[in-house]
Design a protein around this motif. Structure first.
Motif, PDB file in Angstrom:
ATOM      1  N   ARG A   1       8.084   0.155  -6.926  1.00 53.45           N
ATOM      2  CA  ARG A   1       9.138   0.168  -5.874  1.00 53.45           C
ATOM      3  C   ARG A   1       9.523  -1.388  -5.825  1.00 53.45           C
ATOM      4  O   ARG A   1      10.867  -1.474  -5.764  1.00 53.45           O
ATOM      5  CB  ARG A   1       8.752   0.377  -4.592  1.00 53.45           C
ATOM      6  CG  ARG A   1       8.106   1.844  -4.600  1.00 53.45           C
ATOM      7  CD  ARG A   1       7.740   2.432  -3.036  1.00 53.45           C
ATOM      8  NE  ARG A   1       7.424   3.738  -2.917  1.00 53.45           N
ATOM      9  CZ  ARG A   1       6.231   4.249  -3.186  1.00 53.45           C
ATOM     10  NH1 ARG A   1       5.119   3.513  -3.552  1.00 53.45           N
ATOM     11  NH2 ARG A   1       5.927   5.651  -3.205  1.00 53.45           N
ATOM     12  N   ARG A   2       8.818  -2.458  -5.950  1.00 50.81           N
ATOM     13  CA  ARG A   2       9.337  -3.733  -6.053  1.00 50.81           C
ATOM     14  C   ARG A   2      10.377  -3.953  -7.173  1.00 50.81           C
ATOM     15  O   ARG A   2      11.442  -4.548  -6.936  1.00 50.81           O
ATOM     16  CB  ARG A   2       8.145  -5.000  -6.042  1.00 50.81           C
ATOM     17  CG  ARG A   2       7.680  -4.813  -4.656  1.00 50.81           C
ATOM     18  CD  ARG A   2       6.847  -5.992  -4.248  1.00 50.81           C
ATOM     19  NE  ARG A   2       6.407  -6.113  -2.857  1.00 50.81           N
ATOM     20  CZ  ARG A   2       7.182  -6.327  -1.770  1.00 50.81           C
ATOM     21  NH1 ARG A   2       8.504  -6.632  -2.121  1.00 50.81           N
ATOM     22  NH2 ARG A   2       6.773  -6.298  -0.680  1.00 50.81           N
TER      23      ARG A   2
ATOM     24  N   ASP B   1      13.038  -4.121   1.311  1.00 51.50           N
ATOM     25  CA  ASP B   1      12.413  -5.444   1.542  1.00 51.50           C
ATOM     26  C   ASP B   1      12.805  -6.367   0.201  1.00 51.50           C
ATOM     27  O   ASP B   1      13.444  -7.476   0.355  1.00 51.50           O
ATOM     28  CB  ASP B   1      10.887  -5.674   1.364  1.00 51.50           C
ATOM     29  CG  ASP B   1      10.194  -6.984   1.730  1.00 51.50           C
ATOM     30  OD1 ASP B   1      10.596  -7.604   3.022  1.00 51.50           O
ATOM     31  OD2 ASP B   1       9.694  -7.308   0.883  1.00 51.50           O
ATOM     32  N   GLU B   2      12.832  -5.876  -1.004  1.00 54.15           N
ATOM     33  CA  GLU B   2      13.255  -6.853  -2.081  1.00 54.15           C
ATOM     34  C   GLU B   2      15.079  -6.956  -2.087  1.00 54.15           C
ATOM     35  O   GLU B   2      15.442  -8.165  -2.174  1.00 54.15           O
ATOM     36  CB  GLU B   2      12.971  -6.146  -3.226  1.00 54.15           C
ATOM     37  CG  GLU B   2      11.464  -5.969  -3.791  1.00 54.15           C
ATOM     38  CD  GLU B   2      11.127  -7.369  -3.880  1.00 54.15           C
ATOM     39  OE1 GLU B   2      11.939  -8.433  -4.536  1.00 54.15           O
ATOM     40  OE2 GLU B   2       9.825  -7.562  -3.877  1.00 54.15           O
TER      41      GLU B   2
ATOM     42  N   VAL C   1       9.813  -0.599   0.966  1.00 50.01           N
ATOM     43  CA  VAL C   1       9.252  -1.755   0.067  1.00 50.01           C
ATOM     44  C   VAL C   1      10.344  -1.980  -1.042  1.00 50.01           C
ATOM     45  O   VAL C   1      10.868  -3.224  -1.035  1.00 50.01           O
ATOM     46  CB  VAL C   1       8.163  -1.016  -1.031  1.00 50.01           C
ATOM     47  CG1 VAL C   1       7.690  -2.173  -1.956  1.00 50.01           C
ATOM     48  CG2 VAL C   1       6.839  -0.796  -0.017  1.00 50.01           C
TER      49      VAL C   1
ATOM     50  N   THR D   1       2.750   4.212   0.114  1.00 50.46           N
ATOM     51  CA  THR D   1       2.811   2.926   0.706  1.00 50.46           C
ATOM     52  C   THR D   1       2.182   3.371   2.117  1.00 50.46           C
ATOM     53  O   THR D   1       2.236   4.257   2.792  1.00 50.46           O
ATOM     54  CB  THR D   1       4.180   2.737   1.014  1.00 50.46           C
ATOM     55  OG1 THR D   1       4.913   2.608  -0.188  1.00 50.46           O
ATOM     56  CG2 THR D   1       4.364   1.345   2.008  1.00 50.46           C
TER      57      THR D   1
ATOM     58  N   LEU E   1       5.673  -5.821   6.257  1.00 48.87           N
ATOM     59  CA  LEU E   1       7.069  -6.064   5.900  1.00 48.87           C
ATOM     60  C   LEU E   1       8.165  -6.472   6.758  1.00 48.87           C
ATOM     61  O   LEU E   1       8.872  -7.351   6.713  1.00 48.87           O
ATOM     62  CB  LEU E   1       7.693  -4.837   4.899  1.00 48.87           C
ATOM     63  CG  LEU E   1       6.883  -4.815   3.428  1.00 48.87           C
ATOM     64  CD1 LEU E   1       7.160  -3.461   2.627  1.00 48.87           C
ATOM     65  CD2 LEU E   1       6.862  -6.001   2.650  1.00 48.87           C
TER      66      LEU E   1
ATOM     67  N   GLU F   1       1.478  -1.634   5.562  1.00 50.89           N
ATOM     68  CA  GLU F   1       2.254  -2.339   4.503  1.00 50.89           C
ATOM     69  C   GLU F   1       3.528  -2.518   5.151  1.00 50.89           C
ATOM     70  O   GLU F   1       4.279  -3.499   5.048  1.00 50.89           O
ATOM     71  CB  GLU F   1       2.124  -1.630   3.165  1.00 50.89           C
ATOM     72  CG  GLU F   1       1.190  -1.950   2.357  1.00 50.89           C
ATOM     73  CD  GLU F   1       1.126  -1.058   0.974  1.00 50.89           C
ATOM     74  OE1 GLU F   1       1.266  -1.921   0.087  1.00 50.89           O
ATOM     75  OE2 GLU F   1       1.054   0.166   1.256  1.00 50.89           O
ATOM     76  N   VAL F   2       4.117  -1.317   5.811  1.00 52.21           N
ATOM     77  CA  VAL F   2       5.651  -1.173   6.339  1.00 52.21           C
ATOM     78  C   VAL F   2       5.593  -2.367   7.497  1.00 52.21           C
ATOM     79  O   VAL F   2       6.474  -3.130   7.554  1.00 52.21           O
ATOM     80  CB  VAL F   2       5.874   0.030   6.827  1.00 52.21           C
ATOM     81  CG1 VAL F   2       7.079   0.017   7.404  1.00 52.21           C
ATOM     82  CG2 VAL F   2       5.747   0.978   5.550  1.00 52.21           C
TER      83      VAL F   2
ATOM     84  N   ASP G   1      13.051   5.052  -2.066  1.00 52.05           N
ATOM     85  CA  ASP G   1      12.558   4.820  -3.271  1.00 52.05           C
ATOM     86  C   ASP G   1      13.215   5.895  -4.220  1.00 52.05           C
ATOM     87  O   ASP G   1      12.683   5.884  -5.644  1.00 52.05           O
ATOM     88  CB  ASP G   1      11.056   4.794  -3.438  1.00 52.05           C
ATOM     89  CG  ASP G   1      10.458   5.842  -2.740  1.00 52.05           C
ATOM     90  OD1 ASP G   1      11.009   7.024  -2.554  1.00 52.05           O
ATOM     91  OD2 ASP G   1       9.172   5.973  -2.386  1.00 52.05           O
TER      92      ASP G   1
END
Length: 209
Positions: A6-7, A40-41, A37, A198, A206, A202-203, A131
């Protein structure tokens, strides 16, 4: 075309969104969990704030991967009436599933934000991402919910989705950016090398930056 994870998908999307770098009042919204994710990028590359917009699919009976509709955190419900009729899904099931997903949305909002309020969307240019999409039901619910707010512009940015669904979504928003629209489409995860789930942790990490 397959994304490593995903990144990587988020970084490639960000390259396609470079024209927004100088845009004022820009906000990136990710649909949890995996979409955050990707978002975020995009947010990092554009130096924009990041938040979540929660929408949940309504699962078909006996097939939790198949969406017969979706519900958004604002309460907006989108139903695939044709699929519901084809499957013979009872109204009682739809009502119960909708309430289950509303409860999960509330749980996630509390977990992800804690005591922090949602970011103000008024007069913002919004980049809404996930995603990928398959049926598009979850994204449609999110779009329809966001339409009720006073946005400046709504841009949907996606790594992958079937061409017919992407076109339908594009007709609902100001701009659509999608990296890959394969004619043979079976599942979002098929277009990633690493599509591990995910986690909530993790969420939260972020969103806390």
């Amino acid at each position: 075309m397959r994304f490593q994870d995903r990144r990587e998908a988020g970084r490639l999307l960000a390259e396609r969104l470079e024209f927004l770098e100088e845009r004022e009042e820009l906000l990136v919204l990710g649909i949890p969990r995996g979409g955050v994710v990707v978002a975020d990028e995009v947010a990092r590359a554009l130096d924009a704030p990041l938040d979540v917009f929660i929408a949940r699919k309504l699962r078909a009976p006996h097939n939790p991967e198949l969406a017969v509709g979706a519900v958004a955190s604002s309460g907006e419900v989108v139903l695939d009436e044709r699929l519901i009729e084809d499957l013979g899904v009872p109204q009682s099931y739809l009502e119960a599933e909708t309430e289950r997903q509303r409860a999960e949305i509330q749980r996630r909002m509390k977990a992800y934000r804690g005591g922090r309020p949602a970011l103000d969307l008024k007069d913002k240019t919004i980049i809404l991402t996930d995603d990928g999409v398959a049926t598009g039901a979850t994204m449609r619910a999110a779009i329809q919910a966001l339409e009720a707010t006073e946005l400046r512009e709504l841009i949907v940015a996606l790594p992958v989705g079937p061409p017919d669904i992407i076109q339908k979504l594009a007709n609902m928003v100001d701009r659509m950016v999608c990296l890959h629209t394969p004619s043979l489409f079976w599942a979002v995860g098929a277009f990633y090398v690493d599509f591990r789930q995910t986690t909530d942790a993790e969420v939260i990490q972020l969103l806390q930056g």
